[in-house]
Design an enzyme around this catalytic site. Structure first.
Site, PDB file in Angstrom:
ATOM      1  N   GLY A  20       0.816  -1.221   0.000  1.00 34.19           N
ATOM      2  CA  GLY A  20       0.000   0.000   0.000  1.00 34.19           C
ATOM      3  C   GLY A  20       0.848   1.269   0.000  1.00 34.19           C
ATOM      4  O   GLY A  20       2.078   1.220   0.115  1.00 34.19           O
ATOM      5  N   HIS A 248      -6.137  14.332  15.218  1.00 30.07           N
ATOM      6  CA  HIS A 248      -4.990  15.239  15.240  1.00 30.07           C
ATOM      7  C   HIS A 248      -5.271  16.526  16.027  1.00 30.07           C
ATOM      8  O   HIS A 248      -4.479  16.966  16.845  1.00 30.07           O
ATOM      9  CB  HIS A 248      -4.580  15.637  13.818  1.00 30.07           C
ATOM     10  CG  HIS A 248      -4.374  14.467  12.911  1.00 30.07           C
ATOM     11  ND1 HIS A 248      -3.816  13.294  13.329  1.00 30.07           N
ATOM     12  CD2 HIS A 248      -4.648  14.288  11.587  1.00 30.07           C
ATOM     13  CE1 HIS A 248      -3.747  12.443  12.309  1.00 30.07           C
ATOM     14  NE2 HIS A 248      -4.257  13.025  11.249  1.00 30.07           N
TER      15      HIS A 248
HETATM   16  C1  BG6 Z   1      -4.421  12.178   7.817  1.00 24.83           C
HETATM   17  C2  BG6 Z   1      -5.761  12.475   7.209  1.00 24.83           C
HETATM   18  O1  BG6 Z   1      -4.571  11.536   9.057  1.00 24.83           O
HETATM   19  O2  BG6 Z   1      -3.710  13.403   8.018  1.00 24.83           O
HETATM   20  C3  BG6 Z   1      -5.587  13.202   5.895  1.00 24.83           C
HETATM   21  O3  BG6 Z   1      -6.464  11.259   6.994  1.00 24.83           O
HETATM   22  C4  BG6 Z   1      -4.752  14.450   6.097  1.00 24.83           C
HETATM   23  O4  BG6 Z   1      -6.836  13.550   5.336  1.00 24.83           O
HETATM   24  C5  BG6 Z   1      -3.445  14.114   6.820  1.00 24.83           C
HETATM   25  O5  BG6 Z   1      -4.465  14.998   4.824  1.00 24.83           O
HETATM   26  C6  BG6 Z   1      -2.703  15.390   7.202  1.00 24.83           C
HETATM   27  O6  BG6 Z   1      -1.431  15.038   7.667  1.00 24.83           O
HETATM   28  P1  BG6 Z   1      -0.205  16.056   7.506  1.00 24.83           P
HETATM   29  O7  BG6 Z   1       0.910  15.401   8.237  1.00 24.83           O
HETATM   30  O8  BG6 Z   1       0.038  16.193   6.026  1.00 24.83           O
HETATM   31  O9  BG6 Z   1      -0.653  17.343   8.105  1.00 24.83           O
END
Ligand code: BG6
Length: 521
Positions: A20, A248
Site C-alpha cells: 500500500g 490530530h
Molecule cells: C491524515 C488524514 O490523518 O492526516 C488526511 O487522513 C490528512 O486527510 C493528513 O491529509 C494530514 O497530515 P499532515 O501530516 O500532512 O498534516
C-alpha cells in the site's frame, strides 16, 4: 552517537499491507532514514506481507524507487543496501489464507534460532482488517512474549465510530496488554508536537501565564492545500470532523491545555490529556453557526490546472453533504481555562498548508498609558508545527527615532533553518519509540473513547439542527461564515493573513542555497 537501546534490540519489522501507499511513502523511507542516522540494529529484518504478486527482489526494487522519491534524506546506495538486503516479501490474503500465518510463524521461528526474537507488527491496512489480523496472530500464538517482545502498531483511523472502535479495542486488549499496543496518530510523532511539551514545561516564564487570567483565546489550525484525491470512498464516510478533528486536532488541543504531568512519561501524560477531553463542554442542543461552520470545496481553476470539486471526486456520492472544512469554537470547563475560547480550523483545498497553534494573550493596558500613540497589540505566541517548525513571539516595542511610535517586534525561532531541515519525520520517531517500548506518543484508549464520544455527539447535533454545509472554491480561505464565527467575538483568524513571515523566508533562502549546492537535505 549510537543509542545502545536500539543496537541491543534486534527485531523483525512485520508490515501487513506492505504494497500500500503508506509503506511506500512513509514506512520504508522512515526505516531508511533511521539506517541513515545509524539508529538501527545490525541484524534487524523486514518482513513485508501483501496480497499482490511480488518476489522479494521485485518488492525491494519498488521500495528503492520509493525511497528515492519520498525520503527526505539523500539517496546513498550503501545505506539502502543495508535495508534492501534484509527485506523479504511474502504474499498471502490476511483473511482467507490461514496457511499464510503458519508460514509467517515458521519464518519468525527460523529467525529466533538466529537470536532475533523481538517482533514489531505494523498494521498498515484498512480498519476492517485490524481485528481479523489480530485474531489470527493471537490464534497462532504470535503475540505471546515467551522470548523477546511482541508489539503491535496500528494505523489510524482506530474504528469508524465509537461502537466499532470499542469493539476493536476490546479485542486488542484481550490479545495483548495496553503497553504493547501502539495506536498511531502521526501528529504525535511530529517534532514540534513533542517540542510543545518542552517549551511549556521547561520555561518558567510560561506556566504562570498559561491560564484564563492572561490568555484571551487559543487557535489551532491545520489548513491543507490538497483535496481528497483517491481517498473518496473513505473520506465520504468520514468527513473532516472524524478525519482531522477527532484525532490530530484533539491531540494538539489536549497537549496545549493539559496540566503539567508529574513526569513526562506515557501514563502521566495520558492521564492529563484525558482530563482535558473530559472537561470539554458539550455543544448546546440548539447548535448554531456561532459554534461551528462546515464547508465543502467546489471546483476551481488553479493556474493552468482545473481542480475538481468534492462532488466530482472519484467515489464520492454526487449529492454528498460530507464536510471537507470545519471551523469550531470549543470551551474547556476547568479552573485553568474557564471562559477562554479555543478556535479550531481545518479543511481540504484551502489556500495554504500549515499546522499552527496560536496563543493570544490579553490586551495590554497600553491605550491608557500612551493615549493616541498607542498601537499596542496583544502578545502572541505561535507554535509552528509544519511545514516550517519553530515558534514565534510577538511583543510591543518603541520604534527607534526622535518621535514616539509603537511597533510589533517579532521573535521568530525557525527550527527548520537552525537545524537545516534535520527533524525526523513523524514515522521515524514513532517507529523508534515503539522499538524502545515507550508509548507516550501514541494514543490511549481513554482519549480515543472520549474524543469519539464528543464528535459523535456533535454530529448528532449538527444533523438535528440541519446546519448548512457551505460551498467554498478550492484554493480559497474557506466559507465566509467561518470568518464571521471568530469575528463576531471581536477576534480574527491568525494564519489567514499572517503566516508568511520570517521563518518562511529564512527557510526558503536556505532551501535555495541547498539547491544551488546540489544538496537534497
Ligand atoms: C491524515 C488524514 O490523518 O492526516 C488526511 O487522513 C490528512 O486527510 C493528513 O491529509 C494530514 O497530515 P499532515 O501530516 O500532512 O498534516
Amino acid at each position: 552517537m549510537k543509542n545502545n537501546w536500539v543496537s541491543e534490540n534486534p527485531f523483525v519489522f512485520i508490515i501487513f499491507g506492505a504494497t500500500g501507499d503508506l509503506t511506500k511513502r512513509k514506512l520504508i523511507p522512515a526505516i531508511y532514514a533511521l539506517a541513515f542516522a545509524d539508529l538501527l540494529p545490525g541484524n534487524m529484518r523486514i518482513l513485508a506481507i501483501g496480497r499482490r504478486d511480488y518476489t522479494s527482489e521485485s518488492f525491494q526494487n519498488m521500495m528503492e524507487e520509493a525511497v528515492k522519491k519520498y525520503s527526505q534524506r539523500s539517496f546513498q546506495k550503501i545505506v539502502w543496501e543495508r535495508i534492501k538486503n534484509v527485506i523479504t516479501y511474502i504474499k498471502f490474503d490476511f483473511i482467507s489464507d490461514t496457511g499464510g500465518y503458519i508460514r509467517l510463524k515458521q519464518y519468525l521461528n527460523n529467525l529466533s534460532d538466529d537470536g532475533i526474537y523481538n517482533h514489531l507488527f505494523f498494521l498498515a491496512v484498512a480498519p476492517n482488517l485490524f481485528a481479523p489480523i489480530v485474531i489470527q496472530l493471537q490464534n497462532n500464538n504470535l503475540l505471546s512474549e515467551g522470548s523477546g517482545w511482541k508489539r503491535v502498531m496500528i494505523e489510524k483511523p482506530f474504528g469508524e465510530n465509537l461502537e466499532k472502535a470499542a469493539i476493536l479495542n476490546n479485542l486488542l486488549t484481550s490479545a495483548l496488554p495496553e503497553e504493547r499496543i501502539y495506536r498511531i496518530d502521526h501528529y504525535l510523532g511530529k517534532e514540534m508536537f513533542q517540542n510543545i511539551l518542552t517549551l511549556r514545561f521547561s520555561n518558567s516564564i510560561f506556566e504562570p501565564l498559561w491560564n484564563r487570567f492572561y490568555i484571551d483565546h487559543v487557535q489551532i489550525s491545520i489548513p491543507e492545500t490538497i483535496g481528497v484525491g483517491r481517498r473518496g470512498s473513505y473520506y465520504d464516510r468520514t468527513g473532516v470532523l472524524k478525519d482531522m478533528v477527532q484525532n490530530h486536532m484533539f491531540q494538539l488541543l489536549s497537549i496545549i491545555a493539559m496540566e503539567p504531568p508529574v513526569k513526562l512519561n506515557a501514563d502521566y501524560i495520558k492521564n492529563e490529556k484525558i482530563r482535558v477531553m473530559r472537561a470539554l463542554r458539550p455543544f448546546p442542543d440548539n447548535l448554531s453557526e456561532k459554534e461551528i461552520v462546515l464547508g465543502q470545496y467546489t471546483g476551481n481553476i488553479a493556474g493552468s490546472k482545473t481542480v475538481p470539486g468534492y462532488l466530482q471526486e472519484e467515489n464520492v456520492a454526487s449529492n454528498s453533504k460530507t464536510p471537507t472544512f470545519a471551523a469550531l469554537k470549543l470551551w474547556i470547563d476547568n479552573y485553568r481555562w474557564q471562559g477562554v475560547p479555543f478556535y479550531l480550523l481545518t479543511g481540504k483545498h484551502l489556500n495554504r498548508k500549515n499546522a499552527e497553534i496560536v496563543i493570544q494573550f490579553k490586551e495590554p493596558p497600553g491605550r491608557r498609558l500612551y493615549g493616541e500613540y498607542c498601537n499596542a497589540k496583544s502578545n502572541i505566541l505561535v507554535f509552528r508545527i509544519q511545514p516550517y517548525e519553530g515558534f514565534y513571539f510577538q511583543l510591543n516595542a518603541k520604534k527607534p527615532g526622535n518621535y514616539y511610535e509603537m511597533i510589533q517586534a517579532n521573535m521568530d525561532y525557525c527550527q527548520t533553518t537552525a537545524y537545516q531541515n534535520n527533524s525526523p519525520e513523524a514515522y521515524e520517531r514513532l517507529i523508534i519509540e515503539a522499538i524502545r517500548g515507550d508509548n507516550s506518543f501514541f494514543t490511549s484508549w481513554d482519549v480515543l473513547n472520549a474524543s469519539w464520544y464528543y464528535i459523535e455527539d456533535l454530529e448528532k447535533k449538527i444533523s438535528k439542527n440541519s446546519l448548512p454545509v457551505y460551498q467554498y472554491p478550492a484554493g480559497s480561505v474557506g466559507p465566509k461564515a467561518a470568518i464571521k464565527l471568530i469575528e463576531n467575538d471581536g477576534r480574527s483568524w491568525w494564519d489567514i493573513h499572517d503566516s508568511i513571515n520570517f521563518c518562511t523566508r529564512r527557510s526558503d533562502i536556505n532551501e535555495n542555497l541547498r539547491h544551488q549546492h546540489g544538496n537534497k537535505k
